[in-house]
Design a protein around this motif. Structure first.
Motif, PDB file in Angstrom:
ATOM      1  N   GLY A 132      23.980  19.402  48.652  1.00 36.80           N
ATOM      2  CA  GLY A 132      24.947  18.218  49.345  1.00 36.80           C
ATOM      3  C   GLY A 132      26.016  19.204  49.971  1.00 36.80           C
ATOM      4  O   GLY A 132      26.010  20.198  50.761  1.00 36.80           O
ATOM      5  N   VAL A 133      27.083  18.718  50.046  1.00 40.29           N
ATOM      6  CA  VAL A 133      28.351  19.214  50.899  1.00 40.29           C
ATOM      7  C   VAL A 133      28.804  20.449  50.411  1.00 40.29           C
ATOM      8  O   VAL A 133      29.300  21.310  51.104  1.00 40.29           O
ATOM      9  N   ASP A 134      28.855  20.582  48.880  1.00 40.47           N
ATOM     10  CA  ASP A 134      29.312  21.996  48.258  1.00 40.47           C
ATOM     11  C   ASP A 134      28.115  22.893  48.092  1.00 40.47           C
ATOM     12  O   ASP A 134      27.094  22.527  47.360  1.00 40.47           O
ATOM     13  N   LYS A 135      27.849  23.775  49.009  1.00 36.68           N
ATOM     14  CA  LYS A 135      26.651  24.430  48.917  1.00 36.68           C
ATOM     15  C   LYS A 135      26.487  25.590  47.665  1.00 36.68           C
ATOM     16  O   LYS A 135      25.764  26.277  47.579  1.00 36.68           O
ATOM     17  N   PHE A 136      27.589  25.657  46.964  1.00 40.44           N
ATOM     18  CA  PHE A 136      27.679  26.374  45.688  1.00 40.44           C
ATOM     19  C   PHE A 136      27.059  25.620  44.797  1.00 40.44           C
ATOM     20  O   PHE A 136      26.664  25.995  43.331  1.00 40.44           O
ATOM     21  N   PHE A 137      26.750  24.331  44.906  1.00 38.64           N
ATOM     22  CA  PHE A 137      26.588  23.364  43.622  1.00 38.64           C
ATOM     23  C   PHE A 137      25.070  23.372  43.362  1.00 38.64           C
ATOM     24  O   PHE A 137      24.188  22.989  44.397  1.00 38.64           O
ATOM     25  N   ASN A 138      24.490  23.573  42.346  1.00 34.54           N
ATOM     26  CA  ASN A 138      23.135  23.857  41.877  1.00 34.54           C
ATOM     27  C   ASN A 138      22.328  24.729  43.028  1.00 34.54           C
ATOM     28  O   ASN A 138      21.049  24.313  43.231  1.00 34.54           O
ATOM     29  N   THR A 139      22.943  25.793  43.360  1.00 38.32           N
ATOM     30  CA  THR A 139      22.346  26.746  44.163  1.00 38.32           C
ATOM     31  C   THR A 139      22.520  28.031  43.588  1.00 38.32           C
ATOM     32  O   THR A 139      23.307  28.386  42.941  1.00 38.32           O
ATOM     33  N   ASN A 140      21.729  29.255  44.202  1.00 36.81           N
ATOM     34  CA  ASN A 140      22.327  30.440  43.984  1.00 36.81           C
ATOM     35  C   ASN A 140      23.024  31.190  45.105  1.00 36.81           C
ATOM     36  O   ASN A 140      23.255  32.385  45.034  1.00 36.81           O
ATOM     37  N   LEU A 141      23.925  30.544  45.546  1.00 27.49           N
ATOM     38  CA  LEU A 141      24.790  31.119  46.673  1.00 27.49           C
ATOM     39  C   LEU A 141      25.714  31.963  46.086  1.00 27.49           C
ATOM     40  O   LEU A 141      25.884  33.111  46.613  1.00 27.49           O
ATOM     41  N   GLU A 142      26.316  31.625  45.128  1.00 28.58           N
ATOM     42  CA  GLU A 142      27.325  32.474  44.642  1.00 28.58           C
ATOM     43  C   GLU A 142      26.789  33.662  43.996  1.00 28.58           C
ATOM     44  O   GLU A 142      27.177  34.883  44.016  1.00 28.58           O
ATOM     45  N   ALA A 143      25.665  33.420  43.321  1.00 23.56           N
ATOM     46  CA  ALA A 143      24.815  34.813  42.777  1.00 23.56           C
ATOM     47  C   ALA A 143      24.265  35.662  43.870  1.00 23.56           C
ATOM     48  O   ALA A 143      24.458  36.858  43.636  1.00 23.56           O
ATOM     49  N   ALA A 144      23.979  35.111  44.741  1.00 29.37           N
ATOM     50  CA  ALA A 144      23.596  35.890  46.275  1.00 29.37           C
ATOM     51  C   ALA A 144      24.747  36.708  46.686  1.00 29.37           C
ATOM     52  O   ALA A 144      24.606  37.787  47.271  1.00 29.37           O
ATOM     53  N   LEU A 145      25.718  35.954  46.974  1.00 29.41           N
ATOM     54  CA  LEU A 145      27.026  36.703  47.557  1.00 29.41           C
ATOM     55  C   LEU A 145      27.243  37.981  46.625  1.00 29.41           C
ATOM     56  O   LEU A 145      27.562  38.978  46.835  1.00 29.41           O
ATOM     57  N   LEU A 165      34.103  21.942  55.291  1.00 23.11           N
ATOM     58  CA  LEU A 165      35.447  21.926  54.208  1.00 23.11           C
ATOM     59  C   LEU A 165      34.940  21.925  52.553  1.00 23.11           C
ATOM     60  O   LEU A 165      35.817  22.708  52.021  1.00 23.11           O
ATOM     61  N   TYR A 166      33.866  21.299  51.909  1.00 17.32           N
ATOM     62  CA  TYR A 166      33.692  21.621  50.730  1.00 17.32           C
ATOM     63  C   TYR A 166      33.151  23.094  50.184  1.00 17.32           C
ATOM     64  O   TYR A 166      33.739  23.567  49.291  1.00 17.32           O
ATOM     65  N   THR A 167      32.331  23.685  51.012  1.00 21.66           N
ATOM     66  CA  THR A 167      31.857  25.119  50.764  1.00 21.66           C
ATOM     67  C   THR A 167      33.053  26.035  50.869  1.00 21.66           C
ATOM     68  O   THR A 167      33.159  26.800  50.183  1.00 21.66           O
ATOM     69  N   ALA A 168      33.743  25.951  52.076  1.00 26.43           N
ATOM     70  CA  ALA A 168      34.883  26.878  52.259  1.00 26.43           C
ATOM     71  C   ALA A 168      35.880  26.649  51.147  1.00 26.43           C
ATOM     72  O   ALA A 168      36.365  27.813  50.643  1.00 26.43           O
ATOM     73  N   SER A 169      36.113  25.448  50.685  1.00 35.01           N
ATOM     74  CA  SER A 169      37.283  25.509  49.574  1.00 35.01           C
ATOM     75  C   SER A 169      36.610  25.868  48.228  1.00 35.01           C
ATOM     76  O   SER A 169      37.188  26.389  47.560  1.00 35.01           O
ATOM     77  N   ALA A 170      35.254  25.682  47.943  1.00 34.64           N
ATOM     78  CA  ALA A 170      34.589  25.969  46.910  1.00 34.64           C
ATOM     79  C   ALA A 170      34.560  27.701  46.921  1.00 34.64           C
ATOM     80  O   ALA A 170      35.050  28.252  45.641  1.00 34.64           O
ATOM     81  N   ALA A 171      34.401  28.193  48.329  1.00 34.81           N
ATOM     82  CA  ALA A 171      34.359  29.709  48.026  1.00 34.81           C
ATOM     83  C   ALA A 171      35.924  30.211  47.818  1.00 34.81           C
ATOM     84  O   ALA A 171      35.950  31.391  47.036  1.00 34.81           O
ATOM     85  N   ALA A 172      36.734  29.546  48.505  1.00 30.18           N
ATOM     86  CA  ALA A 172      38.117  29.995  48.194  1.00 30.18           C
ATOM     87  C   ALA A 172      38.662  29.979  46.721  1.00 30.18           C
ATOM     88  O   ALA A 172      39.320  30.945  46.070  1.00 30.18           O
ATOM     89  N   LEU A 173      38.080  28.926  46.078  1.00 28.85           N
ATOM     90  CA  LEU A 173      38.598  28.811  44.431  1.00 28.85           C
ATOM     91  C   LEU A 173      37.727  29.723  43.688  1.00 28.85           C
ATOM     92  O   LEU A 173      38.162  29.928  42.551  1.00 28.85           O
ATOM     93  N   ARG A 174      36.567  30.284  44.303  1.00 27.85           N
ATOM     94  CA  ARG A 174      35.880  31.433  43.350  1.00 27.85           C
ATOM     95  C   ARG A 174      36.486  32.716  43.757  1.00 27.85           C
ATOM     96  O   ARG A 174      35.978  33.672  43.338  1.00 27.85           O
ATOM     97  N   GLY A 175      37.592  32.850  44.812  1.00 21.91           N
ATOM     98  CA  GLY A 175      38.092  34.107  44.966  1.00 21.91           C
ATOM     99  C   GLY A 175      37.684  34.819  46.153  1.00 21.91           C
ATOM    100  O   GLY A 175      38.100  35.844  46.526  1.00 21.91           O
ATOM    101  N   PHE A 176      36.837  34.381  46.945  1.00 26.07           N
ATOM    102  CA  PHE A 176      36.354  34.727  48.063  1.00 26.07           C
ATOM    103  C   PHE A 176      37.230  34.640  49.214  1.00 26.07           C
ATOM    104  O   PHE A 176      38.184  33.676  49.308  1.00 26.07           O
ATOM    105  N   LYS A 177      37.605  35.546  50.196  1.00 31.46           N
ATOM    106  CA  LYS A 177      38.275  35.195  51.544  1.00 31.46           C
ATOM    107  C   LYS A 177      37.516  34.642  52.353  1.00 31.46           C
ATOM    108  O   LYS A 177      36.326  34.801  52.546  1.00 31.46           O
ATOM    109  N   VAL A 178      37.979  33.477  52.928  1.00 29.99           N
ATOM    110  CA  VAL A 178      37.344  32.733  53.755  1.00 29.99           C
ATOM    111  C   VAL A 178      37.745  32.714  55.223  1.00 29.99           C
ATOM    112  O   VAL A 178      39.078  32.342  55.278  1.00 29.99           O
ATOM    113  N   VAL A 179      36.900  32.965  56.002  1.00 29.16           N
ATOM    114  CA  VAL A 179      37.368  32.852  57.739  1.00 29.16           C
ATOM    115  C   VAL A 179      36.660  31.552  58.143  1.00 29.16           C
ATOM    116  O   VAL A 179      35.404  31.415  58.236  1.00 29.16           O
ATOM    117  N   VAL A 180      37.268  30.674  58.759  1.00 32.91           N
ATOM    118  CA  VAL A 180      36.783  29.723  59.565  1.00 32.91           C
ATOM    119  C   VAL A 180      37.003  29.430  60.880  1.00 32.91           C
ATOM    120  O   VAL A 180      38.155  29.348  61.258  1.00 32.91           O
TER     121      VAL A 180
END
Length: 223
Positions: A132-145, A165-180
């Motif tokens: 859905g809108v948060d691409k970290f939710f129930n996917t392997n995105l974080e593990a792949a990164l 919005l939701y994926t960038a925010s989720a990445a930021a909350l996980r400590g990634f630097k995010v460029v939009v």
């Protein structure tokens, strides 16, 4: 005498209670009649957030995310702003591939990789996630990164107030630097783009401190 005094006190207490109840009813009556939605019409739009130049200094630990681009919605009829963003995203994708950045595609819950617009089509060896809108939710995105040691993600996509919005925010909350790059995100309505940019720039520090808003042409890649 004591009974008279007690009676007077009871009357006074009753009057005080009645006065308090009346005051509260007036307060709540005023609140009930206030129309918060109507008040929004008088709120001026905030100025656009500041855009900053970005230099990709560590391409081996930087990834480009292309979120939910699908010809079923990214077309002149459904979402012309998405079509307008494609040249900017295509240029970023070209630069990212030249610099050997990790490239990741996301799909909507009903999307397919074949429906990605041809100008930004996947080559077939990229990581693909579907959610859905948060691409970290129930996917392997974080593990792949993390498997590639990624520290910075450049986020493009549609819709701005959804996947971006939701994926960038989720990445930021996980400590990634995010460029939009704001010209690489789109919504059906321009307000969706403005509101998403405003939220990312003004969210509590846990999000906004890790997000940089920019334009595609303000991102410099190593050559």
């Amino acid at each position: 005498m004591r009974s008279v005094r007690n009676g007077v006190c009871a009357v006074a207490a009753g009057l005080a209670t009645g006065l308090c109840a009346s005051a509260l009813s007036l307060c709540f009556a005023g609140t009930a009649h206030a129309d918060v939605v109507a008040s929004w019409q008088s709120i001026p739009a905030p100025p656009p957030p500041a855009l900053k130049p970005v230099t990709v200094t560590d391409p081996a630990h930087t990834a480009l995310l292309l979120l939910d681009f699908d010809t079923n919605t990214c077309n002149e009829k459904e979402r012309p702003n998405c079509v307008a963003s494609l040249p900017h995203v295509a240029e970023l994708l070209h630069e990212a591939r030249d610099a050997n950045l990790m490239t990741i595609y996301s799909l909507t819950s009903t999307g397919t990789l074949a429906a990605v617009p041809p100008v930004i089509a996947a080559k077939g060896d990229e990581t693909v996630v579907q959610s859905g809108v948060d691409k970290f939710f129930n996917t392997n995105l974080e593990a792949a990164l993390k498997a590639r040691g990624i520290q910075t993600v450049i986020v493009t996509g549609t819709v701005a107030h959804g996947a971006v919005l939701y994926t960038a925010s989720a990445a930021a909350l996980r400590g990634f630097k995010v460029v939009v790059p704001v010209d690489g995100m789109s919504s059906k309505e321009p307000f969706g783009e403005l509101s998403a940019a405003w939220i990312m720039a003004n969210a509590p520090a846990g999000v906004s401190k890790n997000i940089t808003l920019t334009r595609s042409g303000m991102i410099q890649f190593p050559h």
